[in-house]
Scaffold this motif. Structure first.
Motif, PDB file in Angstrom:
ATOM      1  N   HIS A 386       0.795  -1.167   0.081  1.00  0.00           N
ATOM      2  CA  HIS A 386      -0.119  -0.067   0.094  1.00  0.00           C
ATOM      3  C   HIS A 386       0.883   1.220   0.135  1.00  0.00           C
ATOM      4  O   HIS A 386       0.786   2.322  -0.600  1.00  0.00           O
ATOM      5  CB  HIS A 386      -0.884  -0.052   1.153  1.00  0.00           C
ATOM      6  CG  HIS A 386      -1.903   1.199   1.408  1.00  0.00           C
ATOM      7  ND1 HIS A 386      -2.761   1.381   0.526  1.00  0.00           N
ATOM      8  CD2 HIS A 386      -1.496   2.305   2.108  1.00  0.00           C
ATOM      9  CE1 HIS A 386      -3.428   2.659   0.790  1.00  0.00           C
ATOM     10  NE2 HIS A 386      -2.792   3.174   2.155  1.00  0.00           N
ATOM     11  N   ALA A 387       2.047   1.240   0.836  1.00  0.00           N
ATOM     12  CA  ALA A 387       2.844   2.548   1.025  1.00  0.00           C
ATOM     13  C   ALA A 387       3.559   2.705  -0.315  1.00  0.00           C
ATOM     14  O   ALA A 387       3.480   3.900  -0.810  1.00  0.00           O
ATOM     15  CB  ALA A 387       3.783   1.975   1.983  1.00  0.00           C
ATOM     16  N   VAL A 388       3.996   1.845  -1.236  1.00  0.00           N
ATOM     17  CA  VAL A 388       4.913   2.119  -2.177  1.00  0.00           C
ATOM     18  C   VAL A 388       3.697   2.750  -3.166  1.00  0.00           C
ATOM     19  O   VAL A 388       4.266   3.477  -4.115  1.00  0.00           O
ATOM     20  CB  VAL A 388       5.681   0.827  -2.657  1.00  0.00           C
ATOM     21  CG1 VAL A 388       4.965  -0.412  -3.355  1.00  0.00           C
ATOM     22  CG2 VAL A 388       6.707   1.303  -3.471  1.00  0.00           C
ATOM     23  N   ARG A 393       1.788   7.199  -6.441  1.00  0.00           N
ATOM     24  CA  ARG A 393       0.608   8.027  -6.845  1.00  0.00           C
ATOM     25  C   ARG A 393       0.773   9.394  -6.372  1.00  0.00           C
ATOM     26  O   ARG A 393       0.555  10.607  -7.404  1.00  0.00           O
ATOM     27  CB  ARG A 393      -0.511   7.371  -6.453  1.00  0.00           C
ATOM     28  CG  ARG A 393      -0.975   6.201  -7.247  1.00  0.00           C
ATOM     29  CD  ARG A 393      -2.307   5.700  -7.018  1.00  0.00           C
ATOM     30  NE  ARG A 393      -2.401   4.577  -7.779  1.00  0.00           N
ATOM     31  CZ  ARG A 393      -2.725   3.226  -6.975  1.00  0.00           C
ATOM     32  NH1 ARG A 393      -2.884   3.576  -5.624  1.00  0.00           N
ATOM     33  NH2 ARG A 393      -2.808   2.358  -7.631  1.00  0.00           N
ATOM     34  N   SER A 394       0.951   9.588  -5.004  1.00  0.00           N
ATOM     35  CA  SER A 394       1.133  10.898  -4.671  1.00  0.00           C
ATOM     36  C   SER A 394       2.239  11.878  -5.159  1.00  0.00           C
ATOM     37  O   SER A 394       1.898  12.969  -5.089  1.00  0.00           O
ATOM     38  CB  SER A 394       1.299  10.892  -2.893  1.00  0.00           C
ATOM     39  OG  SER A 394       0.251   9.946  -2.452  1.00  0.00           O
ATOM     40  N   TYR A 395       3.077  11.203  -5.319  1.00  0.00           N
ATOM     41  CA  TYR A 395       4.416  12.075  -5.920  1.00  0.00           C
ATOM     42  C   TYR A 395       4.589  11.780  -7.549  1.00  0.00           C
ATOM     43  O   TYR A 395       5.461  12.297  -7.699  1.00  0.00           O
ATOM     44  CB  TYR A 395       5.590  11.640  -5.230  1.00  0.00           C
ATOM     45  CG  TYR A 395       5.591  12.329  -3.756  1.00  0.00           C
ATOM     46  CD1 TYR A 395       5.969  13.468  -3.231  1.00  0.00           C
ATOM     47  CD2 TYR A 395       5.054  11.312  -2.655  1.00  0.00           C
ATOM     48  CE1 TYR A 395       5.804  14.061  -2.019  1.00  0.00           C
ATOM     49  CE2 TYR A 395       5.101  11.995  -1.283  1.00  0.00           C
ATOM     50  CZ  TYR A 395       5.403  13.107  -1.106  1.00  0.00           C
ATOM     51  OH  TYR A 395       5.481  13.646   0.318  1.00  0.00           O
ATOM     52  N   THR A 396       3.548  11.150  -8.107  1.00  0.00           N
ATOM     53  CA  THR A 396       3.757  11.208  -9.564  1.00  0.00           C
ATOM     54  C   THR A 396       5.161  10.528 -10.072  1.00  0.00           C
ATOM     55  O   THR A 396       5.633  11.276 -10.696  1.00  0.00           O
ATOM     56  CB  THR A 396       3.299  12.196 -10.417  1.00  0.00           C
ATOM     57  OG1 THR A 396       3.951  13.343 -10.065  1.00  0.00           O
ATOM     58  CG2 THR A 396       1.636  12.507 -10.174  1.00  0.00           C
ATOM     59  N   ASP A 410       5.265   2.418 -10.186  1.00  0.00           N
ATOM     60  CA  ASP A 410       5.036   3.243 -10.760  1.00  0.00           C
ATOM     61  C   ASP A 410       3.434   3.703 -10.844  1.00  0.00           C
ATOM     62  O   ASP A 410       2.791   2.913  -9.856  1.00  0.00           O
ATOM     63  CB  ASP A 410       5.730   3.581 -11.995  1.00  0.00           C
ATOM     64  CG  ASP A 410       5.028   2.557 -13.115  1.00  0.00           C
ATOM     65  OD1 ASP A 410       4.031   2.042 -12.761  1.00  0.00           O
ATOM     66  OD2 ASP A 410       5.645   2.391 -14.243  1.00  0.00           O
ATOM     67  N   LYS A 411       2.807   4.571 -11.573  1.00  0.00           N
ATOM     68  CA  LYS A 411       1.393   4.831 -11.031  1.00  0.00           C
ATOM     69  C   LYS A 411       0.501   3.616 -11.491  1.00  0.00           C
ATOM     70  O   LYS A 411      -0.915   3.451 -11.335  1.00  0.00           O
ATOM     71  CB  LYS A 411       0.867   6.272 -11.961  1.00  0.00           C
ATOM     72  CG  LYS A 411       1.013   6.044 -13.381  1.00  0.00           C
ATOM     73  CD  LYS A 411       0.564   7.464 -13.756  1.00  0.00           C
ATOM     74  CE  LYS A 411       0.419   7.777 -15.291  1.00  0.00           C
ATOM     75  NZ  LYS A 411       1.884   7.477 -16.108  1.00  0.00           N
ATOM     76  N   ASN A 412       1.158   2.833 -12.537  1.00  0.00           N
ATOM     77  CA  ASN A 412       0.287   1.451 -13.008  1.00  0.00           C
ATOM     78  C   ASN A 412       0.809   0.314 -12.486  1.00  0.00           C
ATOM     79  O   ASN A 412      -0.138  -0.722 -12.565  1.00  0.00           O
ATOM     80  CB  ASN A 412       0.840   1.466 -14.611  1.00  0.00           C
ATOM     81  CG  ASN A 412       0.593   2.864 -15.530  1.00  0.00           C
ATOM     82  OD1 ASN A 412      -0.464   3.364 -15.328  1.00  0.00           O
ATOM     83  ND2 ASN A 412       1.448   3.411 -16.052  1.00  0.00           N
ATOM     84  N   GLN A 413       2.003   0.136 -11.946  1.00  0.00           N
ATOM     85  CA  GLN A 413       2.304  -1.140 -11.727  1.00  0.00           C
ATOM     86  C   GLN A 413       3.161  -1.302 -10.548  1.00  0.00           C
ATOM     87  O   GLN A 413       4.034  -0.322 -10.110  1.00  0.00           O
ATOM     88  CB  GLN A 413       2.959  -1.684 -13.031  1.00  0.00           C
ATOM     89  CG  GLN A 413       2.669  -3.268 -13.096  1.00  0.00           C
ATOM     90  CD  GLN A 413       3.448  -3.971 -14.262  1.00  0.00           C
ATOM     91  OE1 GLN A 413       3.952  -3.401 -15.277  1.00  0.00           O
ATOM     92  NE2 GLN A 413       3.934  -5.100 -14.093  1.00  0.00           N
TER      93      GLN A 413
END
Length: 488
Positions: A386-388, A393-396, A410-413
């Motif tokens: 959850h953290a990673v 996401r938060s920092y794109t 990364d944002k997808n995987q």
């Protein structure tokens, strides 16, 4: 095919339908699980003759009874210890228990045979456990752990949360875990990884049907499976392989940025320059003439670079702040790829992310991750997946969450590195990782490719170093020669 990981719920909800599509009953699935466990157990512990099987009250117990029956049938001495012998089993687990009793097997609550066993099979608790382990299960788990006898866990070590890997009060420390249908994500990172021992996966011949029904939460990666860097052209020159600027090394912490710079050179970056505090110029350059060093003209150094690494030894004083702000502003405006580590992460946390971090890799350990997400380090370790994802996401950004079973997202995987060992838990190890990832970006990899390959390279180098000389006393600089060999 790449191995993938799943939530326990995904396996529970889809193994029945997947088996049905394959024309397999759930009892047949239980038989296959028991056979797979028994087979792997024989491969790892061929000399084991005295078996102790610990059983609970669910399907995990059913798998345990199948193993007990197969071992007894093969002439082994088998004792089954039930956590709750008075509680009747249901369904397939009951069928498996009856088959054991019909073979002349018995069930006891006496723990004395644990100490004299050659092998213990853990069929106590399955993936459904959500709360602290209660008695009598806790007592059996402790007895197994204290016995020093190798334990083979069925599906997962009892007491481990299948999704987070967190120990729920007490958990089996297995030498081998055989997991079924889908690898549970909690087995591959954090405490779960430490309790799992060797991990073997058995798809029970329903893999294709299962994968049609659900999507993995992450992919397992290791150095062996990742594609290598391309062969270099004969006519290439130093600038073809990237110009990397490493920024850090405040007064007294020159060693950190020196490790980053040297790791980058050994990973194949064409040119490496360090921008550092004036008092660190000598310690950075001494004994490593290939590193260029400066304490002035930061903007022109940033313009020169094709990739930037910032953070190791940066500190958090006025010099650090000014340097950090200049670098962040420049990289954001010019979309320069950036690897951010150590104190630079702490400075980002203080700035409450006024910088969007596209085209970056951040490499926090749990403490830094906690500061970035404004929580406690324990919260990070309680759910590393959850953290990673939250950080990415938060920092794109592409985020590497360091630790046992480092995670990359990364944002997808999400990816999990299966290489690595405790030898890497030493100061300076992360500085080397930063240099490796930055050098790979400088050589043309995307931030995501560089993060995945860099983490696996670093971890694999740690494995090779530990195999040669043991897990204690490894220096991060011991990795340089090994990393050089691996990238070639």
């Amino acid at each position: 095919m790449n191995q993938q990981v799943f939530l326990a719920k995904q396996v529970r909800e889809n193994e029945g339908p997947a088996a049905k599509r394959c024309g397999v009953t759930l009892y047949e699935l239980m038989e296959r699980a028991g056979q797979a466990t028994y087979q792997h157990l024989l491969n790892y512990f061929p000399d084991a003759k005295k078996f102790v099987v610990l059983t609970g009250v669910g399907n995990n117990a059913g798998d345990g009874y199948v193993v007990a029956r197969l071992a007894k049938h093969a002439g082994m001495q088998v004792t089954v210890i039930a956590a709750k012998p008075e509680q009747p089993l249901k369904g397939d687990a009951l069928t498996a228990q009856q088959a054991w009793l019909e073979l002349g097997g018995t069930i006891t609550a006496d723990l004395s045979s644990i100490k004299t066993a050659d092998i213990i099979i853990d069929g106590l608790l399955g993936t459904g456990i959500q709360s602290e382990v209660r008695e009598p299960f806790a007592q059996l788990i402790e007895a197994a752990n204290e016995s020093q006898v190798p334990v083979v866990a069925i599906d997962l070590p009892s007491g481990i949360n299948a999704d987070t890997g967190v120990v729920q009060g007490v958990a089996i420390k297995a030498a081998l875990t055989v997991t079924f249908v889908g690898i549970k994500q909690g087995l591959v990172t954090g405490q779960g990884r430490a309790h799992t021992g060797e991990l073997e996966f058995a798809d029970l011949a329903i893999q294709d049907a299962f994968l049609q029904l659900t999507t993995p939460t992450a992919e397992l990666i290791n150095y062996k499976a990742l594609s290598r860097l391309p062969k270099r052209d004969n006519n290439s020159h130093k600038t073809s392989h990237g110009k990397l600027l490493c920024i850090g090394g405040n007064a007294g912490t020159a060693g950190a940025i020196r490790l980053t710079a040297e790791a980058a050179l050994r990973t194949g970056a064409g040119m490496v320059k360090v921008y550092t505090h004036s008092s660190s110029i000598l310690p950075v350059s001494i004994g490593r003439p290939e590193i260029m060093v400066t304490d002035t003209h930061l903007i022109s150094a940033l313009e020169w670079a094709s990739c930037i690494a910032i953070g190791p030894g940066l500190g958090q004083d006025a010099w650090s702040e000014t340097t950090f702000e200049t670098v962040m502003q420049y990289c954001f405006t010019n979309n320069k790829p950036l690897v951010i580590d150590a104190d630079a992460l702490n400075l980002i946390a203080q700035h409450a992310s006024s910088f969007p971090l596209a085209n970056t890799v951040i490499t926090p350990h749990p403490g830094e991750a906690a500061r970035l997400l404004n929580c406690r380090a324990n919260d990070i370790e309680e759910n590393r997946f959850h953290a990673v994802k939250q950080l990415a996401r938060s920092y794109t950004t592409t985020c590497v969450l360091k630790g046992a079973g480092s995670l990359i997202a990364d944002k997808n995987q999400t990816w999990v590195c299966t290489d690595g060992n405790p030898a890497l838990a030493v100061g300076g190890s992360g500085d080397v990782l930063t240099g490796i990832i930055a050098a790979l970006i400088a050589q043309g990899l995307t931030t995501q490719q560089a993060a995945c390959l860099g983490v696996c390279l670093h971890a694999k180098a740690g494995d090779i170093a530990a195999e040669c000389d043991g897990e204690r006393g490894m220096l991060p600089s011991d990795l340089f020669a090994i990393v050089r060999e691996l990238v070639n």
